[in-house]
Enzyme design. Structure first.
Site: not given
Length: 215
Positions: A13, A16-17, A74-75, A163, A199-200
């Site tokens: 990725t 940054t967040g 991917d979200s 973020f 979720h992550r």
């Protein structure tokens, strides 16, 4: 499923967040982490039509370029009243003509769309965050882990933590938005213990319990 034998992992990725959140989740496992941004890897075009496809595109590109296993997330945010939009195109809703992303404008766009269809009540604004984490290897092998959390799109935005769309997402059963929560509140969890909130973190917990061991 394939374990991470090398103890080295590329986080695919340039966000940054997102990098901060993933690095925090990975920290207890003693992996040597490098990011795609640190390695100056190119950002592949996310041409997939599912979260899984886009997560794989990013992870495999980084794995192929480095020869190391690479992790990508991917979200997106799905709003029921908008037919699941923005969904897999969540980041695109924030895209500006100069290539940067403005999430404040993207949140306003969702609010405008909800106003257009008369979705004013909380019950009409059900939403969910979805995260798909992919770990890919340079031989094209990949494992996938999906997490989601139900909630409500609220307006106006609240909080300046996190973020992206965090300030407008109120998870079910909570009084604070993701934008008002600490990292521990949002992501805290333990192996084989409680289900985390975000979720992550839910997706990462599945990954950790299948592929990783504590350092």
């Amino acid at each position: 499923m394939r374990s991470i034998a090398s103890k080295k992992l590329v986080i695919a990725t340039h966000n940054t967040g997102k990098l901060h959140e993933i690095t925090t989740l990975v920290a207890p496992f003693g992996l040597e982490i490098q990011s795609a941004k640190e390695l100056d890897l190119p950002e592949p075009k996310e041409t997939g039509v599912t979260f899984e496809e886009n997560a794989y595109i990013k992870a495999f590109a980084a794995a192929k370029n480095t020869g190391l296993p690479a992790l990508s997330d991917d979200s997106g945010l799905e709003v029921d009243a908008l037919g699941g939009a923005p969904g897999v195109y969540t980041a695109d809703w924030a895209l500006q003509s100069d290539g940067t992303r403005n999430f404040s404008k993207a949140m306003q766009k969702i609010e405008d769309e909800l106003q257009k269809i008369g979705a004013h009540e909380k019950s009409q604004r059900k939403a969910r965050f979805i995260s798909v984490i992919c770990i890919a290897w340079s031989d094209a092998y990949a494992d996938y882990f999906r997490g989601s959390v139900e909630g409500t799109f609220i307006w106006p935005p609240r909080g300046d933590k996190g973020f992206g769309f965090d300030p407008i997402f109120l998870p079910d059963g909570y009084e604070n938005t993701f934008g008002e929560m600490s990292t521990e509140q949002k992501h805290g969890w333990k192996l084989n213990d409680k289900t985390p909130l975000s979720h992550r973190a839910r997706a990462f917990k599945l990954l950790a319990e299948n592929l990783l061991t504590l350092s």
